[in-house]
Enzyme design. Structure first.
Site, PDB file in Angstrom:
ATOM      1  N   ARG A 237       0.885  -1.383   0.053  1.00 14.98           N
ATOM      2  CA  ARG A 237       0.232  -0.223   0.068  1.00 14.98           C
ATOM      3  C   ARG A 237       0.946   1.294  -0.210  1.00 14.98           C
ATOM      4  O   ARG A 237       1.547   1.510   0.582  1.00 14.98           O
ATOM      5  CB  ARG A 237      -0.830   0.035   1.800  1.00 14.98           C
ATOM      6  CG  ARG A 237      -2.372  -1.047   1.176  1.00 14.98           C
ATOM      7  CD  ARG A 237      -2.789  -1.014   0.275  1.00 14.98           C
ATOM      8  NE  ARG A 237      -3.744  -0.700   0.546  1.00 14.98           N
ATOM      9  CZ  ARG A 237      -4.322  -2.861  -0.465  1.00 14.98           C
ATOM     10  NH1 ARG A 237      -3.021  -2.816  -1.769  1.00 14.98           N
ATOM     11  NH2 ARG A 237      -5.567  -3.133  -0.377  1.00 14.98           N
TER      12      ARG A 237
ATOM     13  N   HIS B 138      -0.531   0.583  -9.726  1.00 15.25           N
ATOM     14  CA  HIS B 138      -1.572  -0.657  -8.899  1.00 15.25           C
ATOM     15  C   HIS B 138      -1.776  -1.868 -10.041  1.00 15.25           C
ATOM     16  O   HIS B 138      -3.777  -2.264  -9.795  1.00 15.25           O
ATOM     17  CB  HIS B 138      -2.600   0.081  -8.449  1.00 15.25           C
ATOM     18  CG  HIS B 138      -2.664  -1.073  -6.979  1.00 15.25           C
ATOM     19  ND1 HIS B 138      -2.882  -0.333  -6.049  1.00 15.25           N
ATOM     20  CD2 HIS B 138      -2.990  -2.005  -6.331  1.00 15.25           C
ATOM     21  CE1 HIS B 138      -3.790  -1.648  -5.043  1.00 15.25           C
ATOM     22  NE2 HIS B 138      -3.450  -2.378  -5.201  1.00 15.25           N
TER      23      HIS B 138
HETATM   24  P1  NAP Z   1      -1.653 -11.298   5.255  1.00 12.84           P
HETATM   25  O1  NAP Z   1      -2.361 -13.495   4.403  1.00 12.84           O
HETATM   26  O2  NAP Z   1      -2.609 -12.020   6.613  1.00 12.84           O
HETATM   27  O3  NAP Z   1      -0.662 -11.729   5.516  1.00 12.84           O
HETATM   28  C1  NAP Z   1       0.201 -10.601   6.405  1.00 12.84           C
HETATM   29  C2  NAP Z   1       1.596 -10.223   6.696  1.00 12.84           C
HETATM   30  O4  NAP Z   1       2.274  -9.330   7.380  1.00 12.84           O
HETATM   31  C3  NAP Z   1       1.507 -11.021   7.852  1.00 12.84           C
HETATM   32  O5  NAP Z   1       3.086 -12.404   7.636  1.00 12.84           O
HETATM   33  C4  NAP Z   1       1.622 -10.353   9.117  1.00 12.84           C
HETATM   34  O6  NAP Z   1       1.940 -11.301  10.117  1.00 12.84           O
HETATM   35  C5  NAP Z   1       2.687  -9.649   8.433  1.00 12.84           C
HETATM   36  N1  NAP Z   1       2.122  -8.727   9.048  1.00 12.84           N
HETATM   37  C6  NAP Z   1       1.413  -8.160   9.708  1.00 12.84           C
HETATM   38  N2  NAP Z   1       1.974  -6.558  10.611  1.00 12.84           N
HETATM   39  C7  NAP Z   1       2.196  -6.726  11.386  1.00 12.84           C
HETATM   40  C8  NAP Z   1       3.665  -6.366  11.579  1.00 12.84           C
HETATM   41  N3  NAP Z   1       2.654  -4.927  12.590  1.00 12.84           N
HETATM   42  N4  NAP Z   1       5.039  -6.628  11.170  1.00 12.84           N
HETATM   43  C9  NAP Z   1       5.391  -7.557  10.807  1.00 12.84           C
HETATM   44  N5  NAP Z   1       4.930  -8.261   9.917  1.00 12.84           N
HETATM   45  C10 NAP Z   1       3.326  -7.688  10.636  1.00 12.84           C
HETATM   46  O7  NAP Z   1      -1.369 -10.519   4.174  1.00 12.84           O
HETATM   47  P2  NAP Z   1      -1.343 -11.128   2.422  1.00 12.84           P
HETATM   48  O8  NAP Z   1      -2.528 -11.589   2.045  1.00 12.84           O
HETATM   49  O9  NAP Z   1      -0.300 -11.477   2.141  1.00 12.84           O
HETATM   50  O10 NAP Z   1      -1.203  -9.294   1.618  1.00 12.84           O
HETATM   51  C11 NAP Z   1      -0.521  -8.574   1.706  1.00 12.84           C
HETATM   52  C12 NAP Z   1      -1.491  -7.152   1.491  1.00 12.84           C
HETATM   53  O11 NAP Z   1      -0.419  -7.404   0.221  1.00 12.84           O
HETATM   54  C13 NAP Z   1      -2.804  -6.831   1.705  1.00 12.84           C
HETATM   55  O12 NAP Z   1      -2.549  -6.257   2.562  1.00 12.84           O
HETATM   56  C14 NAP Z   1      -2.401  -6.253   0.597  1.00 12.84           C
HETATM   57  O13 NAP Z   1      -2.735  -3.523   0.745  1.00 12.84           O
HETATM   58  C15 NAP Z   1      -1.056  -5.692  -0.367  1.00 12.84           C
HETATM   59  N6  NAP Z   1      -1.982  -6.153  -1.951  1.00 12.84           N
HETATM   60  C16 NAP Z   1      -1.293  -6.034  -2.711  1.00 12.84           C
HETATM   61  C17 NAP Z   1      -1.764  -6.027  -4.119  1.00 12.84           C
HETATM   62  C18 NAP Z   1      -1.104  -5.187  -5.744  1.00 12.84           C
HETATM   63  O14 NAP Z   1      -2.072  -5.915  -6.458  1.00 12.84           O
HETATM   64  N7  NAP Z   1      -0.773  -4.747  -5.013  1.00 12.84           N
HETATM   65  C19 NAP Z   1      -2.962  -7.108  -4.237  1.00 12.84           C
HETATM   66  C20 NAP Z   1      -3.278  -7.647  -3.538  1.00 12.84           C
HETATM   67  C21 NAP Z   1      -2.472  -7.344  -2.397  1.00 12.84           C
HETATM   68  P3  NAP Z   1       2.122 -12.770  10.773  1.00 12.84           P
HETATM   69  O15 NAP Z   1       2.030 -14.112   9.925  1.00 12.84           O
HETATM   70  O16 NAP Z   1       3.204 -12.972  12.404  1.00 12.84           O
HETATM   71  O17 NAP Z   1       0.301 -12.733  11.068  1.00 12.84           O
HETATM   72  C1  GLV Z   2      -5.511  -4.934  -3.851  1.00  5.43           C
HETATM   73  O1  GLV Z   2      -4.882  -4.415  -3.406  1.00  5.43           O
HETATM   74  C2  GLV Z   2      -6.025  -5.930  -3.300  1.00  5.43           C
HETATM   75  O2  GLV Z   2      -5.616  -5.954  -1.911  1.00  5.43           O
HETATM   76  O3  GLV Z   2      -6.478  -6.951  -3.923  1.00  5.43           O
END
Ligand code: NAP
Ligand code: GLV
Length: 313
Positions: free
Chosen positions: A228, A276
Site C-alpha cells: 500500500r 497498481h
Molecule cells: P496476509 O496473509 O494477512 O499477511 C500479512 C503478513 O504481514 C503476515 O505475515 C503478518 O504477520 C505480517 N504483518 C502484519 N502486521 C505486521 C507487523 N506489524 N509487523 C510485522 N509483520 C506484520 O496478507 P497478504 O494476503 O499477504 O497481503 C498483504 C498485503 O498485500 C495486503 O494487505 C494488500 O495491502 C497488499 N496487496 C497488494 C496488491 C497489489 O496488487 N499491489 C494485491 C493484493 C494485496 P503474521 O504472519 O505474524 O500474522
Molecule cells: C489489491 O491491492 C488487493 O488488496 O486486493
C-alpha cells in the site's frame, strides 16, 4: 439468499463479476445497491464488496458475512459505519497469489541483473554491460510472510536468491531466513539488497518506510512496494533516493491513486511506477473462493480468511 454486490468499479467490471458470481451461486437474489425498502434490506445476508462507498453496509440488520473481493481490507476498515459484529472475510485468490509472485520475481530479477539501468542506457544509446552477480549473491528481504509474502519469499528462494522474511509472529519457511521483532527487522534491513513490502496497511505499519527505516537499510539497496502507498513516506523516499542511500524504487501503490501527474515519482530516473497492477483479483478463480465461503456459511462451517479486526488484517 439475498446478496448485495457493491464496489467502486466501472460498470463493465461490475457486470463481469455479477455474471461469474451468479454462475457460482445460482438461484440467489442479487442487489447492486442496498435495497431502499426496509423489509428487502432485512433479507440481505451477504455483502460481496470491492472497496464500496463508505456507508453502503449500514442498515442491513441481518447481514451474516462481508466478503471482500480485495486482499487488503484497509480501505474497507476505514469506513466508520462498517458493522463491527459481522464477520469480514478478505480475498485469498490463487491466481492473485501467482500474479504477485510473478511481479516480485520480475522486479527482483531486473534489480539484481541491473536491467532497469540497461533500459535507461538504451534511451541514451549507451552499450554498457552490467555486473552479473549470481542469484545467491543477492539478498532479498520480504516484509510480511502471509498469503502473498510467504509465496513470494518461497518463489524467490526457489530461484536461488538469498531470502529473508519478516513477520509479526515467528514463522518457519523452507530455505528462507525468518525474522521477527524489531531486532529481526534491523538485521534484515541491514543485510538486504532489495526489500519487498507485502505488509498489510494497519495502524502499526502506516508510514513504515520513513527516514529512519531508509537509514537502517544497506546503502544502495532498493525498495519494491507491492502493498500500500501509505506504507511509505514519499518525501523520505525521495530524499533517500536523491542521497544515494537507496539506488532504486519499484512502486506499484501510492498514497493517492491514480498517481497525480504532478507527483515526482513519475519523472524520477530511479523510480519505476506501476499502476497498481502487481496482482489483481482474478474474477474467474475468486468466484469459486466466494462460493466456498457461502457454502460454509450455509452449513455453519468455519469461514475462511476472516480478518482479525483488532489486528487490522
Ligand atoms: P496476509 O496473509 O494477512 O499477511 C500479512 C503478513 O504481514 C503476515 O505475515 C503478518 O504477520 C505480517 N504483518 C502484519 N502486521 C505486521 C507487523 N506489524 N509487523 C510485522 N509483520 C506484520 O496478507 P497478504 O494476503 O499477504 O497481503 C498483504 C498485503 O498485500 C495486503 O494487505 C494488500 O495491502 C497488499 N496487496 C497488494 C496488491 C497489489 O496488487 N499491489 C494485491 C493484493 C494485496 P503474521 O504472519 O505474524 O500474522
Ligand atoms: C489489491 O491491492 C488487493 O488488496 O486486493
Amino acid at each position: 439468499m439475498s446478496i448485495l454486490l457493491s464496489g467502486c468499479w466501472p460498470a463493465a467490471e461490475q457486470q463481469q463479476w455479477l455474471r461469474l458470481l451468479q454462475e457460482a451461486l445460482p438461484g440467489e437474489q442479487w442487489w447492486l445497491a442496498p435495497p431502499s425498502d426496509a423489509s428487502e434490506a432485512a433479507q440481505v445476508e451477504l455483502a460481496i464488496v470491492a472497496n464500496p462507498e463508505a456507508g453502503v453496509l449500514q442498515g442491513l440488520p441481518n447481514l451474516r458475512l462481508i466478503q471482500s473481493l480485495w486482499a487488503g481490507v484497509d480501505r474497507l476498515m476505514q469506513d466508520p459505519t462498517l458493522p463491527p459484529e459481522v464477520p469480514l472475510a478478505r480475498m485469498v485468490d490463487p491466481a492473485m497469489n501467482e500474479a504477485m509472485v510473478h511481479t516480485a520475481l520480475w522486479a527482483v530479477l531486473a534489480l539484481h541483473r541491473g536491467f532497469f539501468e540497461v533500459q535507461t542506457q538504451q534511451h541514451q544509446g549507451l552499450w554498457r554491460q552490467p555486473q552479473q552477480l549470481r542469484a545467491g549473491e543477492w539478498r532479498v528481504l520480504v516484509l510480511g510472510l502471509g498469503e502473498l509474502g510467504g509465496r513470494v519469499a518461497q518463489g524467490l528462494a526457489t530461484q536461488g536468491y538469498a531470502v529473508s522474511g519478516w513477520s509479526r509472529r515467528p514463522a518457519d519457511l523452507i530455505d528462507v531466513q525468518t525474522l521477527h521483532g524489531e531486532a529481526g527487522l534491523v538485521q534484515g534491513l541491514d543485510a538486504a539488497d532489495s526489500v519487498i513490502n507485502l505488509l498489510p496497511l494497519t495502524e502499526q505499519t502506516r508510514d513504515f518506510f520513513n527516514a529512519a527505516r531508509f537509514a537502517a537499510m544497506k546503502r544502495g539497496a532498493s525498495l519494491v512496494n507491492l502493498a500500500r502507498g501509505a506504507h511509505v513516506v514519499e518525501e523520505d523516499l525521495l530524499a533517500a533516493l536523491d542521497s544515494g542511500q537507496l539506488s532504486r524504487a519499484v512502486l506499484d501503490v501510492f498514497r493517492q491513486e491514480p498517481l497525480p501527474s504532478s507527483n515526482p515519482f513519475w519523472r524520477h530516473p530511479r523510480v519505476t511506477v506501476l499502476p497498481h497492477c502487481a496482482a489483481q483479483t482474478d474474477a474467474r478463480s475468486a468466484a469459486a473462493v466466494v462460493r466456498a465461503n457461502v457454502l460454509a456459511l450455509r452449513a455453519g462451517q468455519p469461514l475462511a480468511h476472516l480478518v482479525q479486526r483488532q489486528q487490522g488484517y
